[in-house]
Write an enzyme that holds these catalytic residues in place. Structure first.
Site, PDB file in Angstrom:
ATOM      1  N   ASP A 122      -3.083  -5.396 -13.839  1.00 24.13           N
ATOM      2  CA  ASP A 122      -3.785  -4.928 -15.044  1.00 24.13           C
ATOM      3  C   ASP A 122      -3.286  -3.570 -15.519  1.00 24.13           C
ATOM      4  OD1 ASP A 122      -5.077  -4.113 -12.579  1.00 24.13           O
ATOM      5  OD2 ASP A 122      -6.705  -3.268 -13.773  1.00 24.13           O
TER       6      ASP A 122
ATOM      7  N   HIS B  79      -0.110   2.726 -10.428  1.00 24.53           N
ATOM      8  CA  HIS B  79       0.078   1.812  -9.304  1.00 24.53           C
ATOM      9  C   HIS B  79       0.499   0.451  -9.854  1.00 24.53           C
ATOM     10  CE1 HIS B  79      -3.986   0.909 -10.609  1.00 24.53           C
ATOM     11  NE2 HIS B  79      -4.028  -0.157  -9.840  1.00 24.53           N
TER      12      HIS B  79
END
Length: 309
Positions: free
Chosen positions: A67, A63
């Site tokens: 991060d 996704h």
């Protein structure tokens, strides 16, 4: 086949953990390395390993949260700078191509190799060659998020040497062809079908990678009978309500999937910074009460994935 954890922290790096990246080393099988998510400073983590950037041929992005992707532009740039990098394919949700291309354009970075983008939209097969197939399925997160199932195709059985000896097959190319299941012709004109000289076909290995998600049916489908399940474990079992509210999983969620789907080995990753030292090991101990073959992954940990049987 080997798996190595380059980043195991959730959200932001901690003193002992970098943000998300997992490497699947297929050097013996394909002479390639595949990366799953590329968090910030992944290229620095790679410097601490034997991974060569030019060996990375495929990158799978779960996704588009920072991060999990902020390390992409830097890695792509360094891969180009080091030279000898062949074509690269990036699989990810809509927006990943725009992110990469914008980053490279704004920084005036030019890569020396072609990049192909495969946008993940629906569940199903996203890659296949003669040795592997990769499947994806939608998970349940705040933004479109996908899990991955890497399936090694069945391996030919062992060559039945006692049977081979009966036909006086000489060492060399003919023996190699027989081992590959091909039909050979002996010097006397006799034909031998290699399939008749092989033992039972051996199942290939299965690796499942599950990053940010709360429990959903698709996790089980991807993890079914996996040899290795890498599963996010952002929180401990006591924080289940909060974990699910923020579209994440607990160590117990991961352990239940591993148990119910007959997984061989579970690795916990995507660990919140609140769990350091003994608190981190508690995630492992907690999960082991449900699934004993659980291990807390730490940065740079590397594990061989053996064949069954």
């Amino acid at each position: 086949m080997e798996i190595q954890f380059l980043g195991t922290s959730a959200g932001q790096p901690s003193k002992s953990r970098n943000v998300s990246c997992t490497a699947l080393k297929l050097l013996d099988e394909l002479n390639e390395v595949w990366l799953f998510d590329v968090g910030e400073a992944t290229q620095h983590q790679i410097l601490k390993t034997n991974i060569r950037p030019r060996k990375v041929t495929r990158i799978f992005i779960s996704h588009t949260h920072g991060d999990h992707i902020f390390g992409l532009p830097g890695f792509l740039s360094s891969r180009s700078f080091q030279g000898d990098g062949g074509p690269l394919t990036i699989y990810g949700p809509a927006g990943i191509e725009q992110f990469v291309q914008t980053s490279l354009k704004v920084s005036r970075t030019r890569v020396s190799y072609p990049i192909k983008y495969v946008v993940l939209k629906e569940d199903g097969l996203i890659f296949e060659n003669n040795l592997f197939a990769v499947y994806t399925a939608r998970l349940d997160h705040r933004v479109p998020s996908f899990g991955f199932r890497v399936v090694e195709k069945p391996r030919p059985g062992e060559l039945l040497m006692d049977k081979v000896a009966e036909y006086n097959v000489p060492n060399g190319p003919l023996l190699g062809q027989l081992k590959a299941g091909k039909t050979i012709t002996l010097s006397d004109g006799q034909k031998l079908d290699g399939r008749d000289f092989l033992g039972k076909e051996r199942p290939g290995r299965v690796v499942t990678i599950i990053y940010d998600t709360r429990p959903t049916e698709n996790i089980g489908k991807l993890a079914d009978h996996a040899d290795v399940l890498v599963h996010e474990s952002t929180f401990n079992g006591d924080e289940e309500k909060m974990a699910h509210r923020y579209f994440h999983s607990t160590c117990l969620d991961a352990a239940r999937i591993a148990r119910d789907r007959h997984v061989r080995k579970l690795y916990l990753t995507h660990i919140s910074a609140r769990y350091t030292g003994k608190a981190g090991k508690e995630l492992e101990h907690e999960a082991r009460k449900i699934f004993k073959h659980t291990r807390l992954a730490n940065d740079l940990d590397s594990f061989e994935i053996t064949l069954r049987g």
